[in-house]
Design a protein around this motif. Structure first.
Motif, PDB file in Angstrom:
ATOM      1  N   ARG A 175     -15.719  19.732   3.980  1.00  0.00           N
ATOM      2  CA  ARG A 175     -14.753  18.635   4.072  1.00  0.00           C
ATOM      3  C   ARG A 175     -15.422  17.425   4.702  1.00  0.00           C
ATOM      4  O   ARG A 175     -16.291  17.563   5.561  1.00  0.00           O
ATOM      5  CB  ARG A 175     -13.538  19.054   4.900  1.00  0.00           C
ATOM      6  N   TYR A 176     -15.004  16.259   4.275  1.00  0.00           N
ATOM      7  CA  TYR A 176     -15.641  15.035   4.771  1.00  0.00           C
ATOM      8  C   TYR A 176     -14.602  13.920   4.841  1.00  0.00           C
ATOM      9  O   TYR A 176     -13.862  13.683   3.884  1.00  0.00           O
ATOM     10  CB  TYR A 176     -16.782  14.623   3.843  1.00  0.00           C
ATOM     11  N   LEU A 177     -14.567  13.242   5.975  1.00  0.00           N
ATOM     12  CA  LEU A 177     -13.746  12.046   6.168  1.00  0.00           C
ATOM     13  C   LEU A 177     -14.688  10.857   6.223  1.00  0.00           C
ATOM     14  O   LEU A 177     -15.645  10.851   6.999  1.00  0.00           O
ATOM     15  CB  LEU A 177     -12.953  12.149   7.468  1.00  0.00           C
ATOM     16  N   GLY A 178     -14.434   9.849   5.405  1.00  0.00           N
ATOM     17  CA  GLY A 178     -15.310   8.686   5.373  1.00  0.00           C
ATOM     18  C   GLY A 178     -14.617   7.492   4.769  1.00  0.00           C
ATOM     19  O   GLY A 178     -13.446   7.552   4.382  1.00  0.00           O
ATOM     20  N   LYS A 179     -15.349   6.386   4.685  1.00  0.00           N
ATOM     21  CA  LYS A 179     -14.791   5.185   4.069  1.00  0.00           C
ATOM     22  C   LYS A 179     -15.609   4.823   2.837  1.00  0.00           C
ATOM     23  O   LYS A 179     -16.802   5.120   2.745  1.00  0.00           O
ATOM     24  CB  LYS A 179     -14.771   4.016   5.048  1.00  0.00           C
ATOM     25  N   SER A 180     -14.932   4.192   1.902  1.00  0.00           N
ATOM     26  CA  SER A 180     -15.594   3.726   0.696  1.00  0.00           C
ATOM     27  C   SER A 180     -14.911   2.436   0.242  1.00  0.00           C
ATOM     28  O   SER A 180     -14.329   1.721   1.065  1.00  0.00           O
ATOM     29  CB  SER A 180     -15.555   4.802  -0.392  1.00  0.00           C
ATOM     30  N   LYS A 181     -14.922   2.166  -1.016  1.00  0.00           N
ATOM     31  CA  LYS A 181     -14.530   0.861  -1.553  1.00  0.00           C
ATOM     32  C   LYS A 181     -13.111   0.440  -1.172  1.00  0.00           C
ATOM     33  O   LYS A 181     -12.860  -0.701  -0.801  1.00  0.00           O
ATOM     34  CB  LYS A 181     -14.676   0.872  -3.075  1.00  0.00           C
ATOM     35  N   GLN A 182     -12.148   1.382  -1.239  1.00  0.00           N
ATOM     36  CA  GLN A 182     -10.743   1.020  -1.050  1.00  0.00           C
ATOM     37  C   GLN A 182     -10.190   1.345   0.332  1.00  0.00           C
ATOM     38  O   GLN A 182      -9.049   1.014   0.625  1.00  0.00           O
ATOM     39  CB  GLN A 182      -9.890   1.727  -2.106  1.00  0.00           C
ATOM     40  N   GLY A 183     -10.988   2.009   1.170  1.00  0.00           N
ATOM     41  CA  GLY A 183     -10.472   2.336   2.494  1.00  0.00           C
ATOM     42  C   GLY A 183     -10.982   3.669   2.986  1.00  0.00           C
ATOM     43  O   GLY A 183     -12.168   3.985   2.880  1.00  0.00           O
ATOM     44  N   VAL A 184     -10.061   4.500   3.520  1.00  0.00           N
ATOM     45  CA  VAL A 184     -10.416   5.779   4.121  1.00  0.00           C
ATOM     46  C   VAL A 184     -10.171   6.903   3.118  1.00  0.00           C
ATOM     47  O   VAL A 184      -9.087   6.995   2.524  1.00  0.00           O
ATOM     48  CB  VAL A 184      -9.597   6.020   5.404  1.00  0.00           C
ATOM     49  N   TYR A 185     -11.177   7.764   2.949  1.00  0.00           N
ATOM     50  CA  TYR A 185     -11.131   8.843   1.969  1.00  0.00           C
ATOM     51  C   TYR A 185     -11.298  10.186   2.678  1.00  0.00           C
ATOM     52  O   TYR A 185     -11.937  10.275   3.718  1.00  0.00           O
ATOM     53  CB  TYR A 185     -12.248   8.704   0.933  1.00  0.00           C
ATOM     54  N   ARG A 193     -14.859  23.219  -6.691  1.00  0.00           N
ATOM     55  CA  ARG A 193     -13.683  22.406  -7.001  1.00  0.00           C
ATOM     56  C   ARG A 193     -13.645  21.229  -6.036  1.00  0.00           C
ATOM     57  O   ARG A 193     -13.501  21.399  -4.832  1.00  0.00           O
ATOM     58  CB  ARG A 193     -12.407  23.228  -6.885  1.00  0.00           C
ATOM     59  N   LEU A 194     -13.772  20.041  -6.573  1.00  0.00           N
ATOM     60  CA  LEU A 194     -13.810  18.824  -5.763  1.00  0.00           C
ATOM     61  C   LEU A 194     -12.455  18.126  -5.803  1.00  0.00           C
ATOM     62  O   LEU A 194     -11.894  17.877  -6.874  1.00  0.00           O
ATOM     63  CB  LEU A 194     -14.882  17.866  -6.286  1.00  0.00           C
ATOM     64  N   LEU A 195     -11.917  17.827  -4.613  1.00  0.00           N
ATOM     65  CA  LEU A 195     -10.678  17.070  -4.470  1.00  0.00           C
ATOM     66  C   LEU A 195     -10.962  15.868  -3.578  1.00  0.00           C
ATOM     67  O   LEU A 195     -11.592  16.010  -2.526  1.00  0.00           O
ATOM     68  CB  LEU A 195      -9.578  17.928  -3.846  1.00  0.00           C
ATOM     69  N   VAL A 196     -10.493  14.700  -3.985  1.00  0.00           N
ATOM     70  CA  VAL A 196     -10.703  13.481  -3.205  1.00  0.00           C
ATOM     71  C   VAL A 196      -9.379  12.754  -3.061  1.00  0.00           C
ATOM     72  O   VAL A 196      -8.685  12.501  -4.058  1.00  0.00           O
ATOM     73  CB  VAL A 196     -11.738  12.541  -3.866  1.00  0.00           C
ATOM     74  N   TRP A 197      -9.012  12.429  -1.806  1.00  0.00           N
ATOM     75  CA  TRP A 197      -7.781  11.706  -1.510  1.00  0.00           C
ATOM     76  C   TRP A 197      -8.112  10.338  -0.921  1.00  0.00           C
ATOM     77  O   TRP A 197      -9.133  10.154  -0.256  1.00  0.00           O
ATOM     78  CB  TRP A 197      -6.934  12.455  -0.493  1.00  0.00           C
ATOM     79  N   LEU A 198      -7.205   9.390  -1.129  1.00  0.00           N
ATOM     80  CA  LEU A 198      -7.277   8.071  -0.504  1.00  0.00           C
ATOM     81  C   LEU A 198      -6.074   7.919   0.409  1.00  0.00           C
ATOM     82  O   LEU A 198      -4.945   8.255   0.028  1.00  0.00           O
ATOM     83  CB  LEU A 198      -7.266   6.964  -1.568  1.00  0.00           C
ATOM     84  N   LEU A 199      -6.305   7.429   1.626  1.00  0.00           N
ATOM     85  CA  LEU A 199      -5.208   7.237   2.580  1.00  0.00           C
ATOM     86  C   LEU A 199      -4.460   5.953   2.238  1.00  0.00           C
ATOM     87  O   LEU A 199      -5.026   4.863   2.252  1.00  0.00           O
ATOM     88  CB  LEU A 199      -5.755   7.169   4.004  1.00  0.00           C
ATOM     89  N   ASP A 200      -3.176   6.115   1.940  1.00  0.00           N
ATOM     90  CA  ASP A 200      -2.306   4.980   1.627  1.00  0.00           C
ATOM     91  C   ASP A 200      -1.424   4.702   2.844  1.00  0.00           C
ATOM     92  O   ASP A 200      -0.811   5.626   3.387  1.00  0.00           O
ATOM     93  CB  ASP A 200      -1.450   5.317   0.400  1.00  0.00           C
ATOM     94  N   GLU A 201      -1.368   3.447   3.284  1.00  0.00           N
ATOM     95  CA  GLU A 201      -0.641   3.092   4.494  1.00  0.00           C
ATOM     96  C   GLU A 201       0.399   1.999   4.236  1.00  0.00           C
ATOM     97  O   GLU A 201       0.378   0.954   4.872  1.00  0.00           O
ATOM     98  CB  GLU A 201      -1.617   2.632   5.583  1.00  0.00           C
ATOM     99  N   PRO A 202       1.337   2.221   3.317  1.00  0.00           N
ATOM    100  CA  PRO A 202       2.342   1.183   3.063  1.00  0.00           C
ATOM    101  C   PRO A 202       3.360   1.105   4.190  1.00  0.00           C
ATOM    102  O   PRO A 202       4.023   2.098   4.517  1.00  0.00           O
ATOM    103  CB  PRO A 202       2.994   1.641   1.752  1.00  0.00           C
ATOM    104  N   GLY A 204       3.173   1.193   7.310  1.00  0.00           N
ATOM    105  CA  GLY A 204       3.007   2.134   8.407  1.00  0.00           C
ATOM    106  C   GLY A 204       3.258   3.584   8.060  1.00  0.00           C
ATOM    107  O   GLY A 204       3.115   4.460   8.917  1.00  0.00           O
ATOM    108  N   ASP A 205       3.635   3.872   6.810  1.00  0.00           N
ATOM    109  CA  ASP A 205       3.877   5.251   6.387  1.00  0.00           C
ATOM    110  C   ASP A 205       2.579   5.828   5.838  1.00  0.00           C
ATOM    111  O   ASP A 205       2.131   5.465   4.757  1.00  0.00           O
ATOM    112  CB  ASP A 205       4.969   5.285   5.323  1.00  0.00           C
ATOM    113  N   MET A 206       1.948   6.735   6.604  1.00  0.00           N
ATOM    114  CA  MET A 206       0.643   7.271   6.224  1.00  0.00           C
ATOM    115  C   MET A 206       0.802   8.442   5.256  1.00  0.00           C
ATOM    116  O   MET A 206       1.510   9.399   5.540  1.00  0.00           O
ATOM    117  CB  MET A 206      -0.118   7.750   7.468  1.00  0.00           C
ATOM    118  N   LYS A 207       0.130   8.366   4.122  1.00  0.00           N
ATOM    119  CA  LYS A 207       0.166   9.487   3.184  1.00  0.00           C
ATOM    120  C   LYS A 207      -1.140   9.531   2.395  1.00  0.00           C
ATOM    121  O   LYS A 207      -1.762   8.512   2.103  1.00  0.00           O
ATOM    122  CB  LYS A 207       1.354   9.367   2.230  1.00  0.00           C
ATOM    123  N   TRP A 208      -1.568  10.774   2.075  1.00  0.00           N
ATOM    124  CA  TRP A 208      -2.764  10.983   1.288  1.00  0.00           C
ATOM    125  C   TRP A 208      -2.410  11.026  -0.189  1.00  0.00           C
ATOM    126  O   TRP A 208      -1.503  11.754  -0.603  1.00  0.00           O
ATOM    127  CB  TRP A 208      -3.444  12.290   1.682  1.00  0.00           C
TER     128      TRP A 208
END
Length: 364
Positions: A175-185, A193-202, A204-208
């Motif tokens: 598992r890896y937490l990092g940043k890339s083009k759009q924010g925090v991944y 099996r590779l799964l990649v999430w982007l943290l969405d913060e609309p 103040g509501d945090m969701k992957w």
């Protein structure tokens, strides 16, 4: 050993921040004693982790935060245990913070927004490698086993974000937490099996948000014996004498092998007769995200790969360990901590009283 990194700077175990591009450094020692976390609870044990925050586009100054993580409690029920309703992390969470602006340590309280991660007895976990990402004045730290701590350095508040559900409880998972083009991944790689999430913060509501998933097994099944672009930098007798016993020459590297063009979209792995097949027990590890383009770096069979999330293209980069190191015991070749490095060419940090001029705090 590098404990952390941020935008071209490295935080070393010796207690200093260095800029490898300019060979400048700043001493952080002596470290202050840890601030009290929870009064009158001596059974609460923590271990500290230092995290570096730096954004040269906003300021030439950096900060280092020491964040406590819970250690497992004694399984002997006859000994005193923390109250089940004791929440972790506490609020306020008082952290030791070093600022290059003042060149001093201070205790800084962070107030929690939202719920805690859980009761102490449930949150505590075995110590492991933690990753962090610094994005737009906010530090995201992967903590314990199942949550991320979001610390805002703009208003000294923090929030708990639980890890993506599909990334939990697998037989083996990198598992890896990092940043890339759009924010925090957040990425998870389990049994190819590779799964990649982007943290969405609309608002103040945090969701992957799951943005990519694929099976890397076919791509990793066979590798070519290519030298590729991976090298060890600055390995010589002076800095790593243990690597080269008497009678062996130090590793020398050619500058032309130093570059890799991640903007080249014409990615083709040419067929080659000289190939090596993957073992059935070989696991793949996540090495990190490219900071400014959606590319994930992966290691398997001592070889490096670049996986382009936007196009699903898979590129073999070559051997991760130079030939000169294959005589070493296997334990010296394991990857314990990894991150993509981007040089920062700011030569000096400003003096405390001069915020707008680059002067001579850095020691050459």
């Amino acid at each position: 050993m590098a404990l952390d990194h941020c935008d071209g700077l490295l935080l070393l175990e010796s207690g200093c921040v260095v800029n490898p591009a300019t060979k400048a450094w700043m001493d952080l020692t002596p470290y202050p004693p840890p601030p009290p976390l929870i009064e009158e609870q001596e059974e609460v044990k923590t271990y500290p982790e230092e995290h570096l925050v730096f954004d040269p586009t906003l300021s030439p100054h950096f900060e280092v935060l020491i964040i406590p993580h819970l250690l497992p409690f004694d399984k002997d029920r006859s000994k005193k245990q923390p109250p089940q309703n004791s929440a972790w992390p506490p609020s306020p969470l008082v952290l030791n913070v070093f600022s290059s602006r003042t060149r001093e340590w201070e205790e800084r309280p962070f107030v929690r927004e939202g719920e805690a991660a859980g009761a102490m007895a449930d949150v505590a976990s075995v110590r492991g490698t933690h990753y962090a990402a610094y994005w737009r004045g906010t530090l995201y730290v992967r903590c314990q086993s199942n949550f991320v701590m979001r610390l805002s350095l703009l208003d000294n508040k923090y929030r708990i974000i639980h890890r993506p559900v599909d990334a939990e409880a697998r037989e083996f998972s990198s598992r890896y937490l990092g940043k890339s083009k759009q924010g925090v991944y957040f990425a998870s790689l389990s049994k190819d099996r590779l799964l990649v999430w982007l943290l969405d913060e609309p608002c103040g509501d945090m969701k992957w948000v799951l943005m990519h998933q694929t099976d890397l097994g076919p791509s990793l099944a066979t590798s070519h014996k290519l030298d590729g672009h991976w090298i060890l930098h600055h390995i010589n007798y002076e800095c790593s004498t243990w690597l080269f016993p008497k009678g062996r020459k130090p590793l020398t590297l050619a500058r032309e092998n130093f570059e890799w063009n991640s903007d080249d979209d014409d990615i083709v792995n040419d067929a080659a007769e000289d190939t090596v097949k993957r073992r059935c027990d070989e696991y793949a590890l996540i090495l990190g995200f490219r900071p400014y383009k959606e590319i994930l770096f992966i290691e398997s069979m001592d070889r490096g790969y670049a996986y382009h999330l936007s196009s699903s293209k898979f590129e073999e980069l070559g051997k991760l360990h130079p030939v000169s190191l294959h005589g070493l015991p296997n334990e010296h070749l394991d990857v314990e901590l990894s991150f993509p490095y981007t040089p920062c060419w700011i030569e000096e940090f400003p003096q405390p009283e001069l915020d707008c001029k680059l002067n001579s705090i850095w020691k050459p």
